[in-house]
Design a protein around this motif. Sequence first.
Motif, short mmCIF file in Angstrom:
data_model
loop_
_atom_site.label_atom_id
_atom_site.label_comp_id
_atom_site.label_asym_id
_atom_site.label_seq_id
_atom_site.Cartn_x
_atom_site.Cartn_y
_atom_site.Cartn_z
N ALA A 46 12.62 4.23 -2.23
CA ALA A 46 12.29 4.31 -0.81
C ALA A 46 10.85 3.87 -0.57
CB ALA A 46 12.50 5.74 -0.30
N PHE A 47 9.96 4.22 -1.49
CA PHE A 47 8.54 3.88 -1.38
C PHE A 47 8.34 2.37 -1.29
CE2 PHE A 47 4.28 3.05 -2.97
CZ PHE A 47 3.51 4.07 -2.42
N VAL A 48 9.16 1.60 -2.02
CA VAL A 48 9.02 0.14 -1.98
C VAL A 48 9.90 -0.50 -0.91
CG1 VAL A 48 8.24 -0.01 -4.37
CG2 VAL A 48 10.68 -0.27 -3.87
N GLY A 49 10.60 0.34 -0.14
CA GLY A 49 11.30 -0.15 1.04
C GLY A 49 12.80 -0.30 0.91
N PHE B 75 13.37 9.30 -8.61
CA PHE B 75 13.75 7.90 -8.77
C PHE B 75 14.16 7.31 -7.42
CE2 PHE B 75 16.49 4.35 -9.79
CZ PHE B 75 15.85 3.75 -10.86
N HIS B 76 14.91 8.07 -6.65
CA HIS B 76 15.32 7.58 -5.33
C HIS B 76 14.13 7.46 -4.37
CE1 HIS B 76 19.61 7.39 -6.00
NE2 HIS B 76 19.58 8.59 -6.55
N SER C 236 0.86 -1.18 0.00
CA SER C 236 0.00 0.00 0.00
C SER C 236 0.90 1.23 0.00
CB SER C 236 -0.88 0.02 1.25
OG SER C 236 -0.09 0.28 2.41
N ASP C 237 0.28 2.41 0.07
CA ASP C 237 1.11 3.61 0.19
C ASP C 237 1.49 3.88 1.65
OD1 ASP C 237 -1.06 4.88 1.42
OD2 ASP C 237 -1.47 6.23 -0.25
N GLY C 238 1.03 3.03 2.56
CA GLY C 238 1.43 3.13 3.96
C GLY C 238 0.44 3.81 4.87
N ARG C 239 -0.51 4.56 4.31
CA ARG C 239 -1.45 5.29 5.15
C ARG C 239 -2.60 4.38 5.58
NH1 ARG C 239 -3.24 10.10 1.55
NH2 ARG C 239 -3.19 8.44 -0.02
N SER C 240 -3.30 4.79 6.62
CA SER C 240 -4.46 4.03 7.08
C SER C 240 -5.70 4.92 7.03
CB SER C 240 -4.24 3.54 8.52
OG SER C 240 -4.26 4.64 9.41
N PRO C 241 -6.88 4.32 6.91
CA PRO C 241 -8.12 5.13 6.92
C PRO C 241 -8.28 5.94 8.20
CG PRO C 241 -8.57 2.90 6.16
CD PRO C 241 -7.16 2.91 6.67
N GLU C 242 -7.74 5.43 9.29
CA GLU C 242 -7.87 6.12 10.58
C GLU C 242 -7.04 7.40 10.62
OE1 GLU C 242 -8.98 2.21 10.47
OE2 GLU C 242 -6.86 2.74 10.47
N ASN C 243 -5.92 7.42 9.88
CA ASN C 243 -5.05 8.59 9.88
C ASN C 243 -4.45 8.77 8.49
OD1 ASN C 243 -3.57 10.78 10.71
ND2 ASN C 243 -2.86 9.80 12.59
N PRO C 244 -5.24 9.29 7.55
CA PRO C 244 -4.84 9.30 6.15
C PRO C 244 -3.79 10.34 5.76
CG PRO C 244 -6.96 10.35 6.38
CD PRO C 244 -6.60 9.81 7.73
N THR C 245 -3.39 11.19 6.70
CA THR C 245 -2.45 12.26 6.34
C THR C 245 -1.01 11.97 6.70
OG1 THR C 245 -2.84 13.42 8.43
CG2 THR C 245 -4.25 14.01 6.54
N ILE C 246 -0.75 10.84 7.40
CA ILE C 246 0.64 10.53 7.78
C ILE C 246 1.01 9.12 7.32
CG2 ILE C 246 0.61 12.10 9.76
CD1 ILE C 246 0.41 9.54 11.53
N ASN C 247 2.28 8.86 7.36
CA ASN C 247 2.88 7.56 7.04
C ASN C 247 2.85 7.22 5.55
OD1 ASN C 247 3.61 6.95 9.71
ND2 ASN C 247 1.53 6.22 10.13
N TYR C 248 2.64 8.24 4.71
CA TYR C 248 2.72 7.98 3.27
C TYR C 248 4.12 7.46 2.92
CZ TYR C 248 2.78 8.62 -1.75
OH TYR C 248 2.90 8.40 -3.10
N GLY C 249 4.17 6.43 2.09
CA GLY C 249 5.44 5.93 1.60
C GLY C 249 6.10 4.86 2.45
N ILE C 250 5.34 4.25 3.38
CA ILE C 250 5.95 3.21 4.22
C ILE C 250 5.32 1.84 3.99
CG2 ILE C 250 6.66 4.86 6.00
CD1 ILE C 250 4.34 3.66 7.74
N GLY C 251 4.67 1.65 2.84
CA GLY C 251 4.01 0.37 2.56
C GLY C 251 4.83 -0.57 1.70
#
Length: 197
Positions: free
Chosen positions: A159-162, A154-155, A98-113
């Motif tokens: 990072a998005f995929v870990g 590109f970098h 995923s993009d890392g965010r959750s429905p409960e807090n959709p504004t943080i943690n983008y890019g950690i999925g």
Amino acid sequence: MTKIFIINGGQKFGHSGGRFNETISNETSKFFENNSDFQVKTTNINDDYIPAAEVEKFVWADVIIYHTPIWWFQVPHGFKKYIDVVFTAGHANGIYKSDGRSPENPTINYGIGGMLIGKKYMLTTSWNAPKEAFTLQGEFFKEHSVDDGPLFGFHRMNAFVGMEPLQSIHFHDIEKNANVENDLKMYKNHLETLFLD
């Protein structure tokens, strides 16, 4: 044993035959195949590929090595298509969930999925632009490096995929003032420093 996946993103198109990136990719394969501590898989984006099989290579590898020319300040369209197709095939299938965010807090943690946590990647690029276009005051790239300027996205994609970066290497002035022998020597030293020291 370290597993290395080498991607030749040098596209044959227009006046480009993809020769420099093919040379660098071949040298990379030889470097690792001549050392029993490494296993190697390769892809050339000009050849037919099966997206699911490419996803498996990313999942299999410890280190992904990207080789690409830069066209109009981006990777060539064939290489971009490869990334789009393969990473999409890897959604919830080894590359990212995923993009890392959750429905409960959709504004943080983008890019950690990302699902390629613990893997590393190395980028090589080839440019018509001289090195000084990036380093001298008043020159075209405004003193932004390749990695922090044109290839920043590109970098972040990696990072998005870990994945975590190893030191990049960039080859400059390839069209007008190529010195392939010197570039290969510099590149071999770069690989030795990263993988053998």
